[in-house]
Design a protein around this motif. Structure first.
Motif, PDB file in Angstrom:
ATOM      1  N   TRP A  48       3.792   5.879  -5.241  1.00 23.31           N
ATOM      2  CA  TRP A  48       3.754   5.993  -6.699  1.00 23.31           C
ATOM      3  C   TRP A  48       2.727   7.023  -7.142  1.00 23.31           C
ATOM      4  O   TRP A  48       2.975   7.833  -8.026  1.00 23.31           O
ATOM      5  N   GLU A  49       1.555   6.999  -6.461  1.00 21.82           N
ATOM      6  CA  GLU A  49       0.516   7.983  -6.796  1.00 21.82           C
ATOM      7  C   GLU A  49       1.007   9.392  -6.526  1.00 21.82           C
ATOM      8  O   GLU A  49       0.806  10.303  -7.325  1.00 21.82           O
ATOM      9  N   ARG A  50       1.713   9.527  -5.367  1.00 23.54           N
ATOM     10  CA  ARG A  50       2.234  10.854  -5.045  1.00 23.54           C
ATOM     11  C   ARG A  50       3.288  11.278  -6.059  1.00 23.54           C
ATOM     12  O   ARG A  50       3.328  12.415  -6.491  1.00 23.54           O
ATOM     13  N   ARG A  53       0.847  -1.190   0.000  1.00 22.95           N
ATOM     14  CA  ARG A  53       0.000   0.000   0.000  1.00 22.95           C
ATOM     15  C   ARG A  53       0.890   1.251   0.000  1.00 22.95           C
ATOM     16  O   ARG A  53       0.669   2.179  -0.767  1.00 22.95           O
ATOM     17  N   GLU A 113       9.670  10.413  -3.513  1.00 21.42           N
ATOM     18  CA  GLU A 113       8.475   9.594  -3.750  1.00 21.42           C
ATOM     19  C   GLU A 113       8.810   8.382  -4.612  1.00 21.42           C
ATOM     20  O   GLU A 113       8.359   7.264  -4.355  1.00 21.42           O
ATOM     21  N   ALA A 158       8.356   4.438  -3.706  1.00 17.25           N
ATOM     22  CA  ALA A 158       7.567   3.557  -4.554  1.00 17.25           C
ATOM     23  C   ALA A 158       8.345   2.301  -4.955  1.00 17.25           C
ATOM     24  O   ALA A 158       7.765   1.232  -5.131  1.00 17.25           O
ATOM     25  N   ALA A 185       2.219   1.844  -3.381  1.00 17.92           N
ATOM     26  CA  ALA A 185       1.207   2.356  -4.308  1.00 17.92           C
ATOM     27  C   ALA A 185       0.932   3.825  -4.023  1.00 17.92           C
ATOM     28  O   ALA A 185       0.834   4.646  -4.941  1.00 17.92           O
ATOM     29  N   GLU A 186       0.886   4.133  -2.724  1.00 20.00           N
ATOM     30  CA  GLU A 186       0.625   5.531  -2.373  1.00 20.00           C
ATOM     31  C   GLU A 186       1.766   6.435  -2.832  1.00 20.00           C
ATOM     32  O   GLU A 186       1.535   7.523  -3.344  1.00 20.00           O
ATOM     33  N   ALA A 243       3.468  10.285  -9.158  1.00 17.29           N
ATOM     34  CA  ALA A 243       2.806  10.588 -10.425  1.00 17.29           C
ATOM     35  C   ALA A 243       2.166  11.973 -10.386  1.00 17.29           C
ATOM     36  O   ALA A 243       2.073  12.658 -11.404  1.00 17.29           O
ATOM     37  N   ALA A 244       1.751  12.384  -9.174  1.00 14.72           N
ATOM     38  CA  ALA A 244       1.082  13.676  -9.041  1.00 14.72           C
ATOM     39  C   ALA A 244       2.102  14.823  -8.914  1.00 14.72           C
ATOM     40  O   ALA A 244       1.745  15.987  -8.966  1.00 14.72           O
TER      41      ALA A 244
END
Lengths: 273, 434
Positions: free
Chosen positions: B8-10, B2, B117, B121, B5-6, B12-13
């Motif tokens: 990676w999302e951060r 998790r 980040e 990830a 994934a979080e 990507a953002a």
């Protein structure tokens, strides 16, 4: 660097000859040496005396090839080799040594390390250089009165003026040059120190036939060095040469008479440039 | 998972940084293409990896233990018999979660950027060095991070090493991290240009150092990656009351190597000494960003970074001393000296102060300049060729730093590496004998 390397083999006890002929040189566009003629051979001690600004230090630096000084004319050879076209390190390897007036600090670079590289540069293998240095340095330190703990220290860092002059003399003794130019070896050093270093230079003359060009203001150094010839440098050229008695005369009468004569001479012939 | 994934999302953002941002100025990040890299596959364990790591570690002197990672995966943990039993060196991926570790992982160094980040990830193993309270570990634990570029060609490998050192109260320990490309034999790497076919690789290492009250950590970081490597490293530390951190970083390798050093002094009378040496040749870029952050009264930080650049290499030093409200009686010193050895080389030095408290002592000093001509001439008058004189002066420039390294073996290692680099330069130039 691309010039052919001078021979690194130093023949001991042979006869060497530094010939300065009509040397004119300047710094920052000002002509300081206006025609110096001087010959120093193995086993001879020459003293050059002169007032401030007469060109004494310029002579020392031009002989060693310090960047920033321009040679305007004349020639300098060591054993027939044209010194003026060589880099300073090549002149040193040919057997010329300069003890500068103010030896500078080189942080982090040890005296021992420097001498090892200096000998390696003269063709000695690093191991031999290290091996022969260690023992000889201790002996030489004793002779010039340099505390042995200073042998491991970075060059001149936190050393007093006197210690620097003892260190220069020690380096000279370990490198055994053919001709040594000593620029005010007597400045910044006390009477005892002066005696130690002057005696070591004098011994070098006897031991390996060292030729000496000693630049000085004072007769004190010369009482131990016992020069064969004393030269008077005024306004960039040698205006008088004589025996040791000339140094005594200078101390009594000063340079005024020589300066007046030189000035009159200059205005008569006119200074070039 | 998790967490990953979080992160990676951060990531990507977040936008990948640009040189328009002050903290990336001069870095050359604008030319960086992340798509040229892929995470390294888990490497098969090789006997040779361990042999190489042991040889590297042996050159640093006696040790309490050895940790070997290969492309970010822990390959081996070997403890010496002399190491105290209480000392724990583990892999947080395989060991039960230690009390102090993973929940707080990543808490240091707030304000992390896209690469932070990215690290979170893709990080695989975390080396956890735990020193319980009142434990004294005399010899250092050596962590060797080996990078295996694998087959040549794109994409290059991307590796995300992570180490967390956790000292309990009133404890003492030392840790040395060494990051190198995997080279099975030959001389120890000096981060030089001898690898003629530089393999592209991306490293994003994170080191966290937690020094609890009254404890003392010595830390060394040696980076000798090849000329194809991009490394974007973070070293974050927090130091408690009456505690101390002595840190020494040597940046010799990499094509672009950035180290961000965040040092938090959280407890009163805590002390840090931050030292770094860097040497760039060829087209290397070394980029150091430091923060000495004083939170508590009577804290002291001493920073001395020294570097040399030759050929067309560049270096950046940018540092900030921050004295926060309440950090009365703080002492902070920041010194950066740079030698520029070639016309085409360049060094930037940007020291900064941000002081919100009275009654503090702070100073910063920085210099950028060529080798002193007078020093070079003086050595020449002894018969030393200019290139050799230059090597001696550069070695001398680093010698005070090396002498103050928290481990004698690290100081020696750096001197030898600099010596080899300068000697290699000399022969590459076809310079005169020495």
């Amino acid at each position: 660097m691309t010039a052919t390397s001078p021979t690194t083999e130093v023949s001991r006890g042979g006869s060497h000859e530094l010939v300065i002929d009509g040397l004119r040189a300047g710094v920052a566009g000002l002509e300081v040496l206006t025609g110096v003629d001087l010959v120093v051979r193995s086993g001879e001690v020459h003293a050059v005396m002169g007032p401030n600004g007469s060109g004494k230090s310029t002579l020392a630096h031009v002989l060693m090839g310090k960047p920033g000084y321009q040679v305007l004319g004349g020639t300098v050879t060591l054993d027939g080799e044209d010194l003026l076209r060589l880099a300073p390190f090549e002149r040193a390897r040919l057997g010329l040594f300069l003890a500068p007036q103010d030896p500078i600090e080189v942080p982090g670079v040890g005296l021992h390390q420097t001498l090892t590289e200096a000998l390696a540069g003269r063709g000695m293998s690093p191991d031999d250089a290290k091996g022969s240095l260690a023992a000889r340095a201790l002996v030489e330190a004793q002779r010039v009165g340099l505390e042995t703990r200073l042998l491991e220290r970075p060059l001149n860092v936190d050393l007093s003026g006197g210690e620097r002059k003892r260190s220069e003399t020690l380096q000279m003794a370990l490198l055994q040059p053919n001709i040594a130019v000593l620029d005010e070896l007597d400045s910044g050093i006390d009477i005892d120190g002066l005696h130690d270093v002057a005696q070591r230079v004098r011994d070098g003359v006897a031991e390996w036939g060292l030729g000496v060009l000693a630049i000085t203001h004072y007769r004190r150094l010369l009482s131990v060095l016992q020069p064969d010839v004393v030269h008077v440098l005024v306004r960039g050229r040698i205006v008088a040469s004589g025996g040791p008695e000339l140094a005594g005369e200078l101390e009594r009468t000063g340079y005024a008479a020589f300066e007046t004569a030189a000035r009159a001479d200059d205005s008569g012939t006119g200074i070039q440039n | 998972m998790r967490r990953r994934a979080e992160a990676w999302e951060r990531f990507a953002a977040t936008s990948v940084p640009t040189e328009a941002e002050e903290v990336w100025r001069y870095s050359g990040i604008d030319g960086f293409d992340l798509d040229a890299y892929a995470p390294a596959p888990l490497a098969a364990g090789l006997e040779s990896t361990l042999a190489v790591a042991r040889r590297l570690a042996d050159s640093l002197g006696p040790r309490a233990g050895l940790v070997v990672t290969r492309n970010g995966t822990i390959e081996a943990i070997e403890m010496e018999r002399s190491a105290p039993e209480a000392l724990s060196v583990t892999n947080t991926r395989t060991a039960p979660r230690a009390a102090a570790a993973p929940e707080t992982l990543g808490e240091l160094a707030p304000g992390r950027d896209a690469f932070g980040e990215l690290h979170d990830a893709f990080v695989s193993d975390v080396v956890l060095v735990g020193v319980p309270r009142k434990t004294v570990v005399a010899d250092p634990i050596v962590v060797v991070h080996l990078v295996d570029p694998g087959a040549h060609g794109a994409p290059g490998v991307a590796v995300f090493p992570h180490m967390l050192v956790d000292l309990g109260t009133s404890s003492e320990a030392g840790v040395i991290e060494l990051t190198a490309p995997i080279v099975s034999d030959g001389p120890l790497p000096a981060g030089d240009e001898s690898d003629t076919t530089p393999s592209p690789m991306l490293l994003v290492p994170v080191t966290e150092l937690r020094v609890a009250d009254d404890s003392h950590l010595r830390y060394g970081n040696l980076q000798v990656l090849g000329q194809g490597a991009t490394s974007i490293a973070l070293q974050a530390s927090c130091v408690g009351r009456d505690a101390s951190l002595q840190s020494f970083t040597a940046g010799l390798g990499g094509r672009y190597a950035r180290v961000r050093t965040d040092s938090d002094l959280l407890g009163q009378a805590g002390r840090t000494s931050l030292l770094a040496a860097y040497l760039g040749t060829g087209e290397q870029v070394h980029d150091f960003r430091t923060l000495q952050d004083h939170h508590a009264p009577r804290t002291e930080s001493q920073l001395l970074f020294k570097g040399a650049v030759a050929d067309t290499a560049r270096s950046v030093y940018s540092g900030l001393i921050r004295i926060r409200k309440g950090a009365r009686g703080a002492n902070a010193f920041q010194t950066n000296h740079n030698l520029v050895l070639s016309e085409g080389a360049h060094a930037d030095s940007v020291p900064n102060l941000d002081i919100d408290e009275n009654d503090v002592r702070c100073s910063h000093a920085s210099t950028v300049g060529p080798i002193d001509e007078e020093q070079r001439y003086y050595l020449e008058t002894r018969g030393i060729a200019p290139a050799v004189a230059e090597r001696l002066i550069v070695l001398g420039f680093f010698s005070d730093l090396a002498g103050r390294a928290p481990f004698p073996g690290v100081g020696r290692w750096v001197e030898e590496a600099v010596h080899r680099r300068m000697a290699g330069r000399l022969s590459a130039q076809g310079g005169t004998d020495g």
